[in-house]
Design an enzyme around this catalytic site. Structure first.
Site, PDB file in Angstrom:
ATOM      1  N   LYS A  22      27.041  10.291  16.814  1.00 50.80           N
ATOM      2  CA  LYS A  22      26.431  10.296  15.471  1.00 50.80           C
ATOM      3  C   LYS A  22      27.509  10.368  14.387  1.00 50.80           C
ATOM      4  CE  LYS A  22      24.956  14.332  13.679  1.00 50.80           C
ATOM      5  NZ  LYS A  22      25.507  14.598  12.341  1.00 50.80           N
ATOM      6  N   ASN A  23      28.468  11.267  14.573  1.00 53.59           N
ATOM      7  CA  ASN A  23      29.450  11.501  13.516  1.00 53.59           C
ATOM      8  C   ASN A  23      30.486  10.393  13.401  1.00 53.59           C
ATOM      9  OD1 ASN A  23      28.156  13.801  12.824  1.00 53.59           O
ATOM     10  ND2 ASN A  23      29.704  15.222  13.616  1.00 53.59           N
ATOM     11  N   CYS A 117      22.583  20.205   6.695  1.00 51.79           N
ATOM     12  CA  CYS A 117      22.386  21.441   7.455  1.00 51.79           C
ATOM     13  C   CYS A 117      22.508  22.656   6.556  1.00 51.79           C
ATOM     14  CB  CYS A 117      23.441  21.548   8.543  1.00 51.79           C
ATOM     15  SG  CYS A 117      23.130  20.506   9.958  1.00 51.79           S
ATOM     16  N   ASP A 309      30.800  22.533  16.125  1.00 46.76           N
ATOM     17  CA  ASP A 309      29.519  21.945  16.532  1.00 46.76           C
ATOM     18  C   ASP A 309      29.111  22.337  17.952  1.00 46.76           C
ATOM     19  OD1 ASP A 309      29.168  20.795  14.091  1.00 46.76           O
ATOM     20  OD2 ASP A 309      29.685  18.762  14.689  1.00 46.76           O
ATOM     21  N   ARG A 401      17.760  14.833  14.264  1.00 44.55           N
ATOM     22  CA  ARG A 401      18.818  14.273  13.413  1.00 44.55           C
ATOM     23  C   ARG A 401      20.009  13.804  14.247  1.00 44.55           C
ATOM     24  NH1 ARG A 401      21.080  18.111   9.298  1.00 44.55           N
ATOM     25  NH2 ARG A 401      22.436  16.304   9.190  1.00 44.55           N
TER      26      ARG A 401
END
Ligand code: UD1
Length: 432
Positions: A22-23, A117, A309, A401
Protein backbone atom coordinates in the site's frame (compact mmCIF):
# COMPACT_ATOMS: atom_id res chain seq x y z
CA UNK A 1 -20.04 -0.35 9.37
CA UNK A 2 -18.76 -3.88 8.84
CA UNK A 3 -17.51 -5.96 11.74
CA UNK A 4 -15.28 -9.03 12.06
CA UNK A 5 -16.36 -11.99 14.15
CA UNK A 6 -13.42 -14.20 15.16
CA UNK A 7 -13.54 -17.50 17.03
CA UNK A 8 -10.04 -17.85 18.42
CA UNK A 9 -7.79 -20.79 19.13
CA UNK A 10 -7.20 -22.25 15.66
CA UNK A 11 -3.52 -22.70 14.70
CA UNK A 12 -3.10 -21.25 11.21
CA UNK A 13 -1.63 -23.65 8.68
CA UNK A 14 -0.97 -23.41 4.96
CA UNK A 15 0.10 -20.91 2.34
CA UNK A 16 -0.75 -17.26 2.17
CA UNK A 17 0.07 -14.76 -0.59
CA UNK A 18 1.19 -11.22 0.04
CA UNK A 19 -0.32 -8.29 -1.88
CA UNK A 20 1.45 -5.22 -3.24
CA UNK A 21 2.63 -2.62 -0.75
CA UNK A 22 0.00 0.00 0.00
CA UNK A 23 2.67 2.49 1.03
CA UNK A 24 4.49 2.06 -2.26
CA UNK A 25 1.44 2.04 -4.51
CA UNK A 26 0.19 5.32 -3.02
CA UNK A 27 3.21 7.45 -4.04
CA UNK A 28 3.58 5.54 -7.33
CA UNK A 29 0.01 6.49 -8.28
CA UNK A 30 0.77 10.10 -7.37
CA UNK A 31 3.95 9.98 -9.51
CA UNK A 32 1.77 9.43 -12.58
CA UNK A 33 0.74 13.09 -12.22
CA UNK A 34 4.27 14.07 -13.25
CA UNK A 35 3.76 13.13 -16.92
CA UNK A 36 1.10 13.42 -19.63
CA UNK A 37 2.08 9.93 -20.80
CA UNK A 38 0.63 6.67 -19.47
CA UNK A 39 2.05 5.03 -16.36
CA UNK A 40 1.13 1.37 -15.89
CA UNK A 41 1.36 -0.06 -12.39
CA UNK A 42 1.00 -3.76 -11.58
CA UNK A 43 0.45 -5.41 -8.19
CA UNK A 44 -1.53 -2.46 -6.83
CA UNK A 45 -3.33 -3.82 -3.73
CA UNK A 46 -7.13 -3.71 -3.78
CA UNK A 47 -7.55 -1.72 -0.58
CA UNK A 48 -9.60 1.31 0.36
CA UNK A 49 -6.65 3.75 0.46
CA UNK A 50 -5.80 2.95 -3.15
CA UNK A 51 -9.41 3.47 -4.18
CA UNK A 52 -9.25 6.87 -2.48
CA UNK A 53 -5.98 7.73 -4.22
CA UNK A 54 -7.44 6.69 -7.55
CA UNK A 55 -10.47 8.91 -6.94
CA UNK A 56 -8.14 11.80 -6.15
CA UNK A 57 -6.29 11.37 -9.46
CA UNK A 58 -9.60 11.20 -11.34
CA UNK A 59 -10.89 14.32 -9.59
CA UNK A 60 -7.77 16.13 -10.77
CA UNK A 61 -8.55 15.10 -14.35
CA UNK A 62 -6.43 11.97 -14.83
CA UNK A 63 -7.84 8.87 -16.48
CA UNK A 64 -7.35 5.66 -14.52
CA UNK A 65 -8.13 2.37 -16.24
CA UNK A 66 -7.95 -0.98 -14.51
CA UNK A 67 -7.80 -3.68 -17.20
CA UNK A 68 -7.22 -6.06 -14.30
CA UNK A 69 -8.14 -5.54 -10.66
CA UNK A 70 -4.53 -4.90 -9.62
CA UNK A 71 -3.26 -3.12 -12.75
CA UNK A 72 -3.72 0.63 -13.03
CA UNK A 73 -3.14 2.55 -16.29
CA UNK A 74 -2.96 6.21 -15.39
CA UNK A 75 -2.89 9.01 -17.94
CA UNK A 76 -2.69 12.53 -16.56
CA UNK A 77 -2.83 14.47 -19.84
CA UNK A 78 -5.83 16.64 -19.00
CA UNK A 79 -5.16 17.85 -15.50
CA UNK A 80 -7.05 21.09 -15.00
CA UNK A 81 -7.57 21.07 -11.25
CA UNK A 82 -4.60 21.40 -8.96
CA UNK A 83 -6.38 20.79 -5.73
CA UNK A 84 -6.85 17.80 -3.42
CA UNK A 85 -10.14 18.52 -1.64
CA UNK A 86 -10.71 18.15 2.09
CA UNK A 87 -13.32 15.40 1.57
CA UNK A 88 -10.62 13.08 0.22
CA UNK A 89 -7.63 14.27 2.18
CA UNK A 90 -9.43 13.94 5.51
CA UNK A 91 -9.89 10.22 4.94
CA UNK A 92 -6.32 9.60 3.88
CA UNK A 93 -3.15 11.43 4.77
CA UNK A 94 -1.29 10.08 1.73
CA UNK A 95 -3.33 12.42 -0.51
CA UNK A 96 -0.66 14.95 0.43
CA UNK A 97 1.55 13.05 -2.03
CA UNK A 98 -0.26 14.88 -4.85
CA UNK A 99 1.35 18.12 -3.71
CA UNK A 100 4.90 17.49 -5.00
CA UNK A 101 3.90 16.29 -8.49
CA UNK A 102 1.31 19.05 -9.03
CA UNK A 103 3.70 21.75 -7.88
CA UNK A 104 6.55 20.43 -10.02
CA UNK A 105 4.58 19.92 -13.23
CA UNK A 106 1.99 22.70 -13.10
CA UNK A 107 3.73 25.21 -10.82
CA UNK A 108 0.87 25.26 -8.34
CA UNK A 109 -0.94 23.01 -5.90
CA UNK A 110 -3.56 23.30 -3.20
CA UNK A 111 -4.02 20.48 -0.73
CA UNK A 112 -6.09 20.38 2.44
CA UNK A 113 -4.17 19.56 5.57
CA UNK A 114 -4.36 15.79 5.96
CA UNK A 115 -6.36 13.52 8.24
CA UNK A 116 -5.84 9.75 8.19
CA UNK A 117 -4.98 7.52 11.12
CA UNK A 118 -5.73 8.87 14.56
CA UNK A 119 -2.13 8.46 15.67
CA UNK A 120 -1.04 11.88 16.75
CA UNK A 121 -0.98 15.25 15.10
CA UNK A 122 1.06 14.19 12.05
CA UNK A 123 1.99 17.58 10.61
CA UNK A 124 3.37 18.15 7.09
CA UNK A 125 5.64 21.04 7.99
CA UNK A 126 8.73 19.13 6.83
CA UNK A 127 7.22 18.61 3.34
CA UNK A 128 6.42 22.30 3.12
CA UNK A 129 9.84 23.48 4.33
CA UNK A 130 11.44 21.24 1.73
CA UNK A 131 9.29 22.71 -1.06
CA UNK A 132 10.38 26.16 0.09
CA UNK A 133 14.00 24.98 -0.20
CA UNK A 134 13.18 24.23 -3.85
CA UNK A 135 12.02 27.80 -4.34
CA UNK A 136 8.27 27.36 -3.77
CA UNK A 137 6.14 29.87 -1.92
CA UNK A 138 3.90 28.11 0.58
CA UNK A 139 0.95 29.62 2.42
CA UNK A 140 -1.82 28.27 4.59
CA UNK A 141 -5.34 29.57 3.91
CA UNK A 142 -8.50 28.23 5.56
CA UNK A 143 -7.00 24.81 6.23
CA UNK A 144 -5.53 24.51 2.75
CA UNK A 145 -1.86 24.49 1.85
CA UNK A 146 -1.23 26.56 -1.26
CA UNK A 147 2.15 26.13 -2.91
CA UNK A 148 3.48 28.00 -5.94
CA UNK A 149 6.64 27.50 -7.97
CA UNK A 150 8.92 30.50 -8.72
CA UNK A 151 7.90 32.89 -11.53
CA UNK A 152 9.71 30.76 -14.13
CA UNK A 153 7.15 28.04 -13.32
CA UNK A 154 9.86 25.56 -12.38
CA UNK A 155 11.21 24.53 -8.99
CA UNK A 156 14.94 25.01 -8.44
CA UNK A 157 17.20 22.21 -7.22
CA UNK A 158 18.85 22.70 -3.84
CA UNK A 159 20.71 20.85 -1.10
CA UNK A 160 19.02 20.45 2.27
CA UNK A 161 18.61 18.16 5.25
CA UNK A 162 15.35 16.89 6.77
CA UNK A 163 15.47 17.63 10.49
CA UNK A 164 13.51 14.41 11.08
CA UNK A 165 13.19 11.33 8.89
CA UNK A 166 9.91 11.48 6.99
CA UNK A 167 8.76 8.83 4.54
CA UNK A 168 6.10 10.66 2.54
CA UNK A 169 8.12 13.89 2.92
CA UNK A 170 11.08 12.25 1.19
CA UNK A 171 8.77 10.85 -1.50
CA UNK A 172 7.06 14.20 -2.11
CA UNK A 173 10.37 15.99 -2.53
CA UNK A 174 11.87 13.24 -4.68
CA UNK A 175 8.92 13.60 -7.08
CA UNK A 176 9.05 17.40 -7.07
CA UNK A 177 12.84 17.57 -7.52
CA UNK A 178 12.68 15.19 -10.49
CA UNK A 179 11.25 18.03 -12.60
CA UNK A 180 13.18 20.86 -10.92
CA UNK A 181 15.89 22.90 -12.64
CA UNK A 182 19.28 21.64 -11.52
CA UNK A 183 20.42 19.24 -8.85
CA UNK A 184 18.78 18.45 -5.50
CA UNK A 185 20.50 16.66 -2.64
CA UNK A 186 18.27 15.38 0.19
CA UNK A 187 20.11 14.52 3.42
CA UNK A 188 18.64 12.49 6.28
CA UNK A 189 16.26 10.99 3.72
CA UNK A 190 13.99 8.09 4.68
CA UNK A 191 15.42 4.72 3.60
CA UNK A 192 12.25 2.62 3.46
CA UNK A 193 11.93 0.07 0.61
CA UNK A 194 8.97 2.12 -0.62
CA UNK A 195 11.34 5.04 -1.29
CA UNK A 196 13.49 2.78 -3.44
CA UNK A 197 10.44 1.49 -5.26
CA UNK A 198 9.22 5.00 -6.05
CA UNK A 199 12.72 5.99 -7.23
CA UNK A 200 12.79 2.92 -9.49
CA UNK A 201 9.49 4.00 -11.09
CA UNK A 202 10.62 7.63 -11.44
CA UNK A 203 13.89 6.55 -13.07
CA UNK A 204 11.91 4.42 -15.54
CA UNK A 205 9.92 7.59 -16.29
CA UNK A 206 13.19 9.35 -17.14
CA UNK A 207 14.14 10.85 -13.77
CA UNK A 208 17.77 10.85 -12.65
CA UNK A 209 17.76 9.74 -9.02
CA UNK A 210 20.69 8.16 -7.20
CA UNK A 211 21.02 6.96 -3.63
CA UNK A 212 17.38 6.04 -2.87
CA UNK A 213 17.49 3.60 0.06
CA UNK A 214 20.40 5.51 1.64
CA UNK A 215 20.26 8.69 3.77
CA UNK A 216 21.51 10.85 0.88
CA UNK A 217 19.47 11.03 -2.31
CA UNK A 218 20.72 12.98 -5.32
CA UNK A 219 18.32 14.06 -8.02
CA UNK A 220 19.32 15.72 -11.29
CA UNK A 221 16.19 17.48 -12.45
CA UNK A 222 14.93 16.86 -15.99
CA UNK A 223 12.59 18.96 -18.13
CA UNK A 224 9.98 16.29 -18.59
CA UNK A 225 9.10 12.75 -17.61
CA UNK A 226 7.45 10.06 -19.71
CA UNK A 227 5.37 6.93 -19.36
CA UNK A 228 6.60 3.73 -17.72
CA UNK A 229 5.51 0.29 -16.55
CA UNK A 230 6.29 -0.89 -13.04
CA UNK A 231 5.39 -3.63 -10.56
CA UNK A 232 4.81 -2.58 -6.95
CA UNK A 233 6.92 -4.36 -4.29
CA UNK A 234 5.25 -6.75 -1.81
CA UNK A 235 3.76 -5.33 1.38
CA UNK A 236 6.28 -5.88 4.18
CA UNK A 237 3.81 -4.94 6.91
CA UNK A 238 1.22 -7.42 5.68
CA UNK A 239 4.04 -10.00 5.59
CA UNK A 240 5.02 -9.22 9.18
CA UNK A 241 1.40 -9.31 10.33
CA UNK A 242 0.88 -12.82 8.91
CA UNK A 243 4.21 -13.95 10.40
CA UNK A 244 2.90 -12.89 13.82
CA UNK A 245 -0.42 -14.63 13.06
CA UNK A 246 1.42 -17.92 12.50
CA UNK A 247 3.51 -17.46 15.65
CA UNK A 248 0.72 -16.36 17.95
CA UNK A 249 -1.58 -19.25 17.04
CA UNK A 250 1.20 -21.86 17.32
CA UNK A 251 0.70 -22.52 13.62
CA UNK A 252 2.83 -22.77 10.53
CA UNK A 253 2.56 -20.56 7.46
CA UNK A 254 4.35 -20.37 4.15
CA UNK A 255 4.22 -16.73 3.19
CA UNK A 256 4.61 -16.31 -0.56
CA UNK A 257 5.25 -13.34 -2.87
CA UNK A 258 6.97 -11.39 -0.10
CA UNK A 259 10.43 -9.88 0.14
CA UNK A 260 12.15 -11.04 3.37
CA UNK A 261 15.01 -8.58 2.75
CA UNK A 262 12.54 -5.75 3.41
CA UNK A 263 11.73 -6.90 6.93
CA UNK A 264 15.04 -7.99 8.36
CA UNK A 265 14.51 -6.20 11.70
CA UNK A 266 11.09 -7.83 12.15
CA UNK A 267 12.41 -11.30 11.30
CA UNK A 268 15.34 -10.87 13.71
CA UNK A 269 13.02 -9.79 16.51
CA UNK A 270 10.64 -12.69 15.92
CA UNK A 271 13.57 -15.11 16.04
CA UNK A 272 14.81 -13.55 19.30
CA UNK A 273 11.32 -14.10 20.69
CA UNK A 274 11.47 -17.80 19.83
CA UNK A 275 9.59 -17.89 16.53
CA UNK A 276 11.11 -20.15 13.87
CA UNK A 277 11.46 -18.11 10.69
CA UNK A 278 13.09 -19.61 7.59
CA UNK A 279 13.71 -17.77 4.34
CA UNK A 280 12.91 -20.49 1.80
CA UNK A 281 13.94 -18.25 -1.08
CA UNK A 282 13.98 -14.54 -2.03
CA UNK A 283 10.20 -14.34 -2.01
CA UNK A 284 9.05 -16.98 0.48
CA UNK A 285 9.12 -17.15 4.26
CA UNK A 286 8.24 -20.11 6.41
CA UNK A 287 7.09 -19.16 9.91
CA UNK A 288 6.35 -21.57 12.75
CA UNK A 289 5.13 -20.79 16.25
CA UNK A 290 6.63 -23.12 18.83
CA UNK A 291 4.37 -22.18 21.73
CA UNK A 292 7.45 -21.10 23.71
CA UNK A 293 7.59 -17.38 23.14
CA UNK A 294 10.03 -15.17 25.06
CA UNK A 295 9.50 -11.54 26.05
CA UNK A 296 11.89 -9.30 24.11
CA UNK A 297 12.01 -5.49 24.17
CA UNK A 298 11.48 -3.58 20.97
CA UNK A 299 11.87 0.05 19.91
CA UNK A 300 10.34 1.44 16.74
CA UNK A 301 12.67 3.48 14.55
CA UNK A 302 12.95 4.48 10.89
CA UNK A 303 13.96 1.77 8.40
CA UNK A 304 16.03 -0.42 8.52
CA UNK A 305 15.15 -0.64 12.24
CA UNK A 306 11.88 -2.06 13.59
CA UNK A 307 8.89 -0.38 11.87
CA UNK A 308 6.24 1.51 13.82
CA UNK A 309 3.67 -0.14 11.53
CA UNK A 310 4.49 -3.50 13.20
CA UNK A 311 4.45 -2.23 16.79
CA UNK A 312 0.85 -3.08 17.63
CA UNK A 313 1.08 -6.57 16.13
CA UNK A 314 4.34 -7.30 17.98
CA UNK A 315 2.78 -6.13 21.22
CA UNK A 316 0.01 -8.72 20.89
CA UNK A 317 2.66 -11.39 20.34
CA UNK A 318 4.34 -10.26 23.56
CA UNK A 319 1.10 -10.80 25.52
CA UNK A 320 1.70 -14.50 24.78
CA UNK A 321 5.43 -14.49 25.64
CA UNK A 322 7.06 -15.59 28.89
CA UNK A 323 8.28 -12.62 30.95
CA UNK A 324 8.10 -8.84 30.84
CA UNK A 325 9.24 -6.58 28.03
CA UNK A 326 9.02 -2.97 27.00
CA UNK A 327 7.65 -1.82 23.67
CA UNK A 328 8.89 1.71 22.92
CA UNK A 329 7.29 3.86 20.24
CA UNK A 330 9.53 6.64 18.97
CA UNK A 331 7.88 7.58 15.67
CA UNK A 332 4.33 8.59 16.54
CA UNK A 333 2.74 9.96 19.67
CA UNK A 334 -0.58 8.41 20.59
CA UNK A 335 0.11 5.10 18.87
CA UNK A 336 -0.99 2.89 21.76
CA UNK A 337 -4.71 3.09 21.01
CA UNK A 338 -4.91 -0.72 20.79
CA UNK A 339 -3.68 -1.12 24.36
CA UNK A 340 -6.98 -0.35 26.08
CA UNK A 341 -8.77 -2.93 23.95
CA UNK A 342 -6.05 -5.55 24.54
CA UNK A 343 -6.33 -4.99 28.30
CA UNK A 344 -10.10 -5.58 28.00
CA UNK A 345 -9.24 -8.93 26.41
CA UNK A 346 -7.05 -9.85 29.38
CA UNK A 347 -3.60 -8.53 28.44
CA UNK A 348 -1.28 -7.18 31.15
CA UNK A 349 0.04 -3.92 29.68
CA UNK A 350 1.01 -0.69 31.43
CA UNK A 351 1.75 2.50 29.53
CA UNK A 352 4.26 5.06 30.69
CA UNK A 353 4.83 7.84 28.16
CA UNK A 354 5.98 6.21 24.94
CA UNK A 355 6.72 2.87 26.66
CA UNK A 356 4.32 -0.03 27.03
CA UNK A 357 5.35 -2.68 29.53
CA UNK A 358 3.87 -6.06 28.60
CA UNK A 359 3.85 -9.07 30.91
CA UNK A 360 2.92 -12.51 29.67
CA UNK A 361 1.79 -14.99 28.93
CA UNK A 362 -1.85 -14.11 29.52
CA UNK A 363 -4.73 -16.11 28.08
CA UNK A 364 -6.76 -13.55 26.14
CA UNK A 365 -10.53 -13.87 26.09
CA UNK A 366 -12.82 -12.80 23.27
CA UNK A 367 -14.56 -9.44 23.67
CA UNK A 368 -16.33 -6.70 21.73
CA UNK A 369 -13.61 -4.29 20.66
CA UNK A 370 -13.31 -1.25 18.44
CA UNK A 371 -10.63 -0.73 15.78
CA UNK A 372 -9.08 2.73 16.06
CA UNK A 373 -6.49 2.87 13.30
CA UNK A 374 -5.09 0.64 10.59
CA UNK A 375 -2.36 -1.21 12.46
CA UNK A 376 -4.25 -1.20 15.76
CA UNK A 377 -7.03 -3.06 13.92
CA UNK A 378 -4.54 -5.66 12.73
CA UNK A 379 -3.42 -6.20 16.31
CA UNK A 380 -7.02 -6.79 17.40
CA UNK A 381 -7.45 -9.41 14.67
CA UNK A 382 -4.31 -11.15 15.93
CA UNK A 383 -5.56 -10.95 19.51
CA UNK A 384 -8.88 -12.44 18.41
CA UNK A 385 -7.11 -15.30 16.63
CA UNK A 386 -5.41 -16.45 19.84
CA UNK A 387 -8.18 -15.55 22.32
CA UNK A 388 -10.58 -17.96 23.97
CA UNK A 389 -14.08 -17.49 22.61
CA UNK A 390 -15.51 -14.89 20.26
CA UNK A 391 -14.11 -11.48 19.43
CA UNK A 392 -16.26 -8.93 17.62
CA UNK A 393 -14.25 -6.11 16.06
CA UNK A 394 -16.18 -2.98 15.15
CA UNK A 395 -15.14 -0.27 12.66
CA UNK A 396 -13.07 -2.58 10.46
CA UNK A 397 -13.09 0.07 7.74
CA UNK A 398 -9.72 0.96 9.26
CA UNK A 399 -8.34 -2.45 8.32
CA UNK A 400 -9.92 -2.24 4.85
CA UNK A 401 -7.70 0.80 4.25
CA UNK A 402 -4.57 -1.33 4.11
CA UNK A 403 -5.09 -5.11 4.20
CA UNK A 404 -6.34 -6.75 1.01
CA UNK A 405 -8.92 -9.50 1.53
CA UNK A 406 -7.71 -10.23 5.04
CA UNK A 407 -10.77 -12.34 5.91
CA UNK A 408 -10.42 -14.52 2.81
CA UNK A 409 -6.68 -14.92 3.31
CA UNK A 410 -6.97 -15.85 7.00
CA UNK A 411 -9.87 -18.25 6.35
CA UNK A 412 -7.81 -20.01 3.69
CA UNK A 413 -5.28 -20.99 6.38
CA UNK A 414 -7.83 -22.14 8.92
CA UNK A 415 -8.86 -19.02 10.85
CA UNK A 416 -12.48 -18.82 11.95
CA UNK A 417 -13.17 -15.24 10.94
CA UNK A 418 -16.25 -13.76 9.29
CA UNK A 419 -17.08 -10.34 7.97
CA UNK A 420 -20.46 -9.20 9.17
CA UNK A 421 -21.68 -6.80 6.54
CA UNK A 422 -23.84 -3.80 7.07
CA UNK A 423 -25.89 -2.96 4.02
CA UNK A 424 -24.12 0.22 3.14
CA UNK A 425 -23.55 0.77 -0.58
CA UNK A 426 -20.04 2.16 0.03
CA UNK A 427 -18.74 -1.11 1.48
CA UNK A 428 -15.45 -2.04 -0.09
CA UNK A 429 -14.53 -5.66 -0.17
CA UNK A 430 -12.18 -7.86 -2.09
CA UNK A 431 -13.17 -10.73 0.16
CA UNK A 432 -15.54 -12.53 -2.11
C1 UD1 B 1 4.59 6.80 6.47
C2 UD1 B 1 3.72 5.57 6.25
C3 UD1 B 1 3.15 5.08 7.57
C4 UD1 B 1 4.28 4.84 8.56
C5 UD1 B 1 5.18 6.07 8.67
C6 UD1 B 1 6.41 5.85 9.52
C7 UD1 B 1 2.84 5.98 4.04
C8 UD1 B 1 1.66 6.31 3.19
N1 UD1 B 1 2.63 5.94 5.34
O1 UD1 B 1 3.76 7.81 7.01
O2 UD1 B 1 2.45 3.86 7.34
O3 UD1 B 1 3.74 4.59 9.84
O4 UD1 B 1 5.63 6.47 7.36
O5 UD1 B 1 7.14 4.79 9.04
O6 UD1 B 1 3.90 5.70 3.54
N2 UD1 B 1 6.55 14.51 10.78
C9 UD1 B 1 6.60 15.85 11.07
N3 UD1 B 1 6.43 16.74 10.05
C10 UD1 B 1 6.26 16.34 8.77
C11 UD1 B 1 6.23 14.96 8.47
C12 UD1 B 1 6.38 14.06 9.51
O7 UD1 B 1 6.76 16.26 12.23
O8 UD1 B 1 6.14 17.17 7.88
C13 UD1 B 1 6.73 13.53 11.87
C14 UD1 B 1 5.51 12.66 12.07
O9 UD1 B 1 4.55 13.29 12.90
C15 UD1 B 1 6.13 11.44 12.70
C16 UD1 B 1 7.48 11.33 11.98
O10 UD1 B 1 7.75 12.64 11.49
O11 UD1 B 1 6.34 11.67 14.06
C17 UD1 B 1 7.54 10.33 10.85
O12 UD1 B 1 6.45 10.55 10.00
P1 UD1 B 1 6.50 10.19 8.44
O13 UD1 B 1 7.66 9.33 8.15
O14 UD1 B 1 6.37 11.45 7.67
O15 UD1 B 1 5.18 9.34 8.28
P2 UD1 B 1 4.27 9.31 7.00
O16 UD1 B 1 5.12 9.55 5.81
O17 UD1 B 1 3.07 10.12 7.21
Amino acid sequence: MDKFLIRGGQPLRGRIEISGAKNSALPCLAAALLTPETVILHNVPYVKDLITQRRLLEDLGATVLTPELRTHKITANHVEVFEAPYELVKTMRASVLALGPLLARFGQAKVSLPGGCAIGTRPIDLHLKAFEQLGATVSLESGDVIARAPASGRLIGNEFEFEKVTVTGTENVMMAASLAKGKTVIRNAAMEPEIEDLAALLNKMGARIKGAGTPVIEIDGVEQLGGAEHTIIPDRIETGTFAVAAAITGGELEIKNCNPAHLTAVIEKLREAGVIVDELNQSTLHVRGTGDLLARDVTTEPHPKFPTDMQAQYMVLMTQAQGTCTVTETIFENRFMHVGELIRMGADIHISGNHAVVTGPRQLTGAKVIASDLRASASLVLAGLCANGETLIDRVYHIDRGYEAIVRKLRSVGAMIDRIKENLPETVSAES
